[in-house]
Structures are given as structure tokens and as C-alpha cells.
Design a protein around this motif. Sequence first.
Motif, PDB file in Angstrom:
ATOM      1  N   GLY A 205      64.978  79.519  47.316  1.00  0.00           N
ATOM      2  CA  GLY A 205      65.760  79.383  48.540  1.00  0.00           C
ATOM      3  C   GLY A 205      66.110  77.941  48.842  1.00  0.00           C
ATOM      4  O   GLY A 205      67.250  77.619  49.215  1.00  0.00           O
ATOM      5  N   GLN A 206      65.117  77.039  48.686  1.00  0.00           N
ATOM      6  CA  GLN A 206      65.397  75.623  48.915  1.00  0.00           C
ATOM      7  C   GLN A 206      66.419  75.099  47.911  1.00  0.00           C
ATOM      8  O   GLN A 206      67.289  74.285  48.256  1.00  0.00           O
ATOM      9  CB  GLN A 206      64.095  74.828  48.824  1.00  0.00           C
ATOM     10  CG  GLN A 206      63.107  75.136  49.941  1.00  0.00           C
ATOM     11  CD  GLN A 206      61.809  74.397  49.777  1.00  0.00           C
ATOM     12  OE1 GLN A 206      61.603  73.701  48.768  1.00  0.00           O
ATOM     13  NE2 GLN A 206      60.918  74.532  50.754  1.00  0.00           N
ATOM     14  N   LYS A 207      66.300  75.564  46.670  1.00  0.00           N
ATOM     15  CA  LYS A 207      67.270  75.139  45.657  1.00  0.00           C
ATOM     16  C   LYS A 207      68.681  75.591  46.025  1.00  0.00           C
ATOM     17  O   LYS A 207      69.636  74.808  45.985  1.00  0.00           O
ATOM     18  CB  LYS A 207      66.858  75.717  44.307  1.00  0.00           C
ATOM     19  CG  LYS A 207      67.860  75.456  43.194  1.00  0.00           C
ATOM     20  CD  LYS A 207      67.440  76.160  41.922  1.00  0.00           C
ATOM     21  CE  LYS A 207      68.487  76.004  40.826  1.00  0.00           C
ATOM     22  NZ  LYS A 207      68.112  76.748  39.603  1.00  0.00           N
ATOM     23  N   GLN A 208      68.803  76.865  46.398  1.00  0.00           N
ATOM     24  CA  GLN A 208      70.121  77.371  46.787  1.00  0.00           C
ATOM     25  C   GLN A 208      70.646  76.652  48.021  1.00  0.00           C
ATOM     26  O   GLN A 208      71.838  76.352  48.114  1.00  0.00           O
ATOM     27  CB  GLN A 208      70.026  78.881  47.050  1.00  0.00           C
ATOM     28  CG  GLN A 208      69.704  79.713  45.811  1.00  0.00           C
ATOM     29  CD  GLN A 208      70.822  79.661  44.784  1.00  0.00           C
ATOM     30  OE1 GLN A 208      71.986  79.486  45.121  1.00  0.00           O
ATOM     31  NE2 GLN A 208      70.464  79.799  43.507  1.00  0.00           N
ATOM     32  N   SER A 209      69.718  76.374  48.975  1.00  0.00           N
ATOM     33  CA  SER A 209      70.146  75.660  50.177  1.00  0.00           C
ATOM     34  C   SER A 209      70.630  74.255  49.836  1.00  0.00           C
ATOM     35  O   SER A 209      71.656  73.789  50.360  1.00  0.00           O
ATOM     36  CB  SER A 209      68.983  75.594  51.168  1.00  0.00           C
ATOM     37  OG  SER A 209      69.338  74.836  52.310  1.00  0.00           O
ATOM     38  N   ALA A 210      69.881  73.556  48.945  1.00  0.00           N
ATOM     39  CA  ALA A 210      70.303  72.209  48.557  1.00  0.00           C
ATOM     40  C   ALA A 210      71.643  72.241  47.823  1.00  0.00           C
ATOM     41  O   ALA A 210      72.511  71.388  48.041  1.00  0.00           O
ATOM     42  CB  ALA A 210      69.227  71.569  47.668  1.00  0.00           C
ATOM     43  N   ILE A 211      71.807  73.269  46.963  1.00  0.00           N
ATOM     44  CA  ILE A 211      73.081  73.381  46.234  1.00  0.00           C
ATOM     45  C   ILE A 211      74.234  73.625  47.198  1.00  0.00           C
ATOM     46  O   ILE A 211      75.292  72.988  47.115  1.00  0.00           O
ATOM     47  CB  ILE A 211      72.988  74.508  45.190  1.00  0.00           C
ATOM     48  CG1 ILE A 211      72.013  74.110  44.065  1.00  0.00           C
ATOM     49  CG2 ILE A 211      74.361  74.816  44.593  1.00  0.00           C
ATOM     50  CD1 ILE A 211      71.754  75.228  43.071  1.00  0.00           C
ATOM     51  N   LEU A 212      74.013  74.519  48.158  1.00  0.00           N
ATOM     52  CA  LEU A 212      75.065  74.809  49.125  1.00  0.00           C
ATOM     53  C   LEU A 212      75.350  73.599  50.010  1.00  0.00           C
ATOM     54  O   LEU A 212      76.504  73.316  50.347  1.00  0.00           O
ATOM     55  CB  LEU A 212      74.664  76.010  49.982  1.00  0.00           C
ATOM     56  CG  LEU A 212      74.584  77.356  49.239  1.00  0.00           C
ATOM     57  CD1 LEU A 212      74.104  78.450  50.174  1.00  0.00           C
ATOM     58  CD2 LEU A 212      75.929  77.713  48.636  1.00  0.00           C
ATOM     59  N   THR A 213      74.274  72.866  50.392  1.00  0.00           N
ATOM     60  CA  THR A 213      74.474  71.666  51.212  1.00  0.00           C
ATOM     61  C   THR A 213      75.259  70.610  50.444  1.00  0.00           C
ATOM     62  O   THR A 213      76.197  69.995  50.975  1.00  0.00           O
ATOM     63  CB  THR A 213      73.112  71.108  51.641  1.00  0.00           C
ATOM     64  OG1 THR A 213      72.406  72.116  52.386  1.00  0.00           O
ATOM     65  CG2 THR A 213      73.291  69.889  52.532  1.00  0.00           C
ATOM     66  N   GLY A 216      78.768  71.712  50.195  1.00  0.00           N
ATOM     67  CA  GLY A 216      79.466  71.490  51.454  1.00  0.00           C
ATOM     68  C   GLY A 216      79.819  70.032  51.679  1.00  0.00           C
ATOM     69  O   GLY A 216      80.931  69.699  52.111  1.00  0.00           O
ATOM     70  N   GLU A 217      78.851  69.140  51.378  1.00  0.00           N
ATOM     71  CA  GLU A 217      79.136  67.715  51.519  1.00  0.00           C
ATOM     72  C   GLU A 217      80.255  67.288  50.565  1.00  0.00           C
ATOM     73  O   GLU A 217      81.114  66.473  50.920  1.00  0.00           O
ATOM     74  CB  GLU A 217      77.861  66.911  51.251  1.00  0.00           C
ATOM     75  CG  GLU A 217      76.785  67.116  52.315  1.00  0.00           C
ATOM     76  CD  GLU A 217      75.520  66.341  51.990  1.00  0.00           C
ATOM     77  OE1 GLU A 217      75.486  65.749  50.882  1.00  0.00           O
ATOM     78  OE2 GLU A 217      74.598  66.331  52.836  1.00  0.00           O
ATOM     79  N   ARG A 218      80.208  67.833  49.353  1.00  0.00           N
ATOM     80  CA  ARG A 218      81.265  67.500  48.389  1.00  0.00           C
ATOM     81  C   ARG A 218      82.634  67.950  48.913  1.00  0.00           C
ATOM     82  O   ARG A 218      83.614  67.188  48.869  1.00  0.00           O
ATOM     83  CB  ARG A 218      80.961  68.166  47.052  1.00  0.00           C
ATOM     84  CG  ARG A 218      82.050  68.012  45.993  1.00  0.00           C
ATOM     85  CD  ARG A 218      81.587  68.645  44.683  1.00  0.00           C
ATOM     86  NE  ARG A 218      82.671  68.692  43.716  1.00  0.00           N
ATOM     87  CZ  ARG A 218      83.545  69.681  43.604  1.00  0.00           C
ATOM     88  NH1 ARG A 218      83.443  70.725  44.418  1.00  0.00           N
ATOM     89  NH2 ARG A 218      84.513  69.654  42.716  1.00  0.00           N
ATOM     90  N   GLN A 219      82.694  69.190  49.410  1.00  0.00           N
ATOM     91  CA  GLN A 219      83.958  69.673  49.945  1.00  0.00           C
ATOM     92  C   GLN A 219      84.399  68.846  51.153  1.00  0.00           C
ATOM     93  O   GLN A 219      85.598  68.552  51.319  1.00  0.00           O
ATOM     94  CB  GLN A 219      83.813  71.151  50.343  1.00  0.00           C
ATOM     95  CG  GLN A 219      83.602  72.095  49.165  1.00  0.00           C
ATOM     96  CD  GLN A 219      84.831  72.174  48.275  1.00  0.00           C
ATOM     97  OE1 GLN A 219      85.946  71.916  48.706  1.00  0.00           O
ATOM     98  NE2 GLN A 219      84.623  72.518  47.003  1.00  0.00           N
ATOM     99  N   ALA A 220      83.419  68.464  52.002  1.00  0.00           N
ATOM    100  CA  ALA A 220      83.764  67.651  53.167  1.00  0.00           C
ATOM    101  C   ALA A 220      84.306  66.290  52.744  1.00  0.00           C
ATOM    102  O   ALA A 220      85.291  65.783  53.311  1.00  0.00           O
ATOM    103  CB  ALA A 220      82.530  67.474  54.063  1.00  0.00           C
TER     104      ALA A 220
END
Length: 368
Positions: A205-213, A216-220
Motif C-alpha cells: 500500500g505504501q509503495k502504491q501510495s508513493a507511486i501515485l504521489t 501526481g507530482e510529475r503530472q502537476a
Amino acid sequence: MSAALIVLILLAVLAIVVVSMTVKIIPQARSGIVERFGKYRTTLSAGLNIVMPFIDKVRYVIDLREQVVSFPPQPVITEDNLVVSIDTVIYFQVTDPVAATYEIANYIQAIEQLTMTTLRNITGGMSLEHALTSRDQINSGLRGELDSATGKWGIRVNRVELKGIDPPPSIIDAMEQQMRAERNKRAAILTAEGERQSAILTAEGQKQSAILTAEGERQAQILTAQADRQAQILRAQGEAQAIQTVFQAIHDGNPDQKLLSYQYLQMLPKIAEGHNATTWIIPAELTKALGTLGGTLGSIPVDGGGSKTRIDFDAPIEDDDQGDTAATTEAVQEALDAAKAAENPATTSTEAPTPPEAPEGPPAPPAP
């Protein structure tokens, strides 16, 4: 009572006794063993049977149904020298009434003793743990031995069951402790496995959360960079449009050298506004322009050969088709005001240095 009546009564009693001794009724699923003068003569089947009175005698009535006999617990020594109590249940059936009557005196007691000895032989070669977990093996082995031994007695052993195997109390306590230890071990293993799975799922879960974060930062950042790029492009396009508009306005006004010289003169106070502006570097073009302006301030002709297109300063400024901004309109107005001031100069005193005298001569041609 007369003698004749007494004789009749005796004859009636004798007849009843003879009939009862002659007619024999055997119940269903049973067989009668008939002996004549103490010797086996025949076997009576179920129903009505006729025998010779006073000669033949039904000695035994054998039950042919399946019978169940439960034997009391018997002490048995296992291979690991532990004494256990085992009680058994035997299911048997008489198949030959004659053999069951004359081949064995008491087949129930014989089966019990045979069961005890066979059970001790089978269980003596097993450990306690093996005996507790091998009841089917003991039952099948015991049934085979009993059936082969009781076959000549006219008895068939159908089934053998062990009701219970009871170890000594000390062994029971030890087994309970072992069982508790085993269950505690399994519980600890299951708990550790659950914690392991929980940690793995948490890490996933932490891995998926870090990947999604990170995504998101990359897209931002990409969107921010694209927005900055679009803003810079729009600002550059606006500045280019403003410069083009000002240049077009100046080009349409056809300014002469006197207007340019006056613009140079207006820039001098702005240059002197800095606190650290102690030294001025004046280009040669500015000196030449100031000389030309000083020579022409005294007598400015009505028509100096400047702009060929007269501008109506009172007319409102219309927006062009490209949507000029407020900054472009202000720059154009300042250029128009500067041109008007150059054509109608006023005598004012300024603190700017007096430009050097320039030789009289024809005005410089307008800038292309």
C-alpha cells in the motif's frame, strides 16, 4: 367320581402331554437341535415341527441373528512399555447351529478370550501414538484373526470395534501438555504469518501510495511547466504585438530627427534618477542629436518636413482587429504626445546640462 371318569381324565392329560412333546414350534431366525437318546438327530427350522415324543428332545435353540457382545476393558502393553486399557465390541452371527453347539462349549466366552489374546498380540507391536491413530488397522486385523479362528465353530465375525483406548493418567497429562504446546506453536505460526501478510500488504500500500504521489507530482509539474510555457508564449506574443503596434504607429507618423532628439532629451532625467548615478556615459549619437536639437529650438518651421500624415489628437483611439492591450495604447499615446510637444515647444528651465552648440545646417533626414 367313578373309575371310568378318572380314566378318561388321565387319558386326556396323557394326550395333551404327548401332543406337546410331539409338536415343536421354533421361532423365526432360530434353529432347534434335536437329540435322540442323547445323540444329535436333526436340526429344526423355524415353524411347526413334529418329533417323536419321549424319544426325541429339543436340546438347544440357537439364535441365528447377528449378536453384539461388549467386553470389559482389558490391560494391554504397547511397544513402548505403556499399559493401556482397551475395550472392544464384537458383532458376530451363528451360521452353523450344530457346530456352535457341539464344537465349542461356550462360544461367547471363547470369543472374549480370543479377542483379548489377539488384541494383545496386535497392539503389543505398536507404540501408543501409533495405536491411538491406527484404530482401523487394529479393527481389521482383529476381525481377520477372530473370523479365521471362529469359522470352525460355525460363527462368522462381521465387525470389530474398539470402544476406547485409555492411557495412564500421567501419559494423558503429558499428551495434553504436548497438544497445548502444539496448538500454541500453530497459533504463534499463524500469528507470525498474519503479521507477515499484514506487513507485506502495508508495504504494498505504501509503495502504491508513493507511486501515485510521485505520478501526481510529475503530472502537476508537467502541467505547471506547460502553463508557464503557455504564459511565456502569450506574454512574448503580447510584447511582440505591442512592439509591432508601436513601430507601426511611429512608422505611420513619420517622425523626423527633431522628434528623436527630443526623446533623447526626455530620457536624461530618468537616467539621473538612480542614487548611484554619479557618472554619465553619453553616446556620440546623443551629443549629435542634442546639437541638432539645440540648433533648431530657436526657429522651428511650421512644416519641418516631419510626418506626412497628420494625426487627430482629439479623436478616440480605436482598437484594431487583433485586440491591443492597454499597455500598447499607452505607448502609442506617449509617442503622439511627444510628437505634439516637438512641434509646439515651450520655453522651460530644466536642470539638464546645456547641449553644445551645433553648427547650423539642414536637418537630418528622418530615420527609415
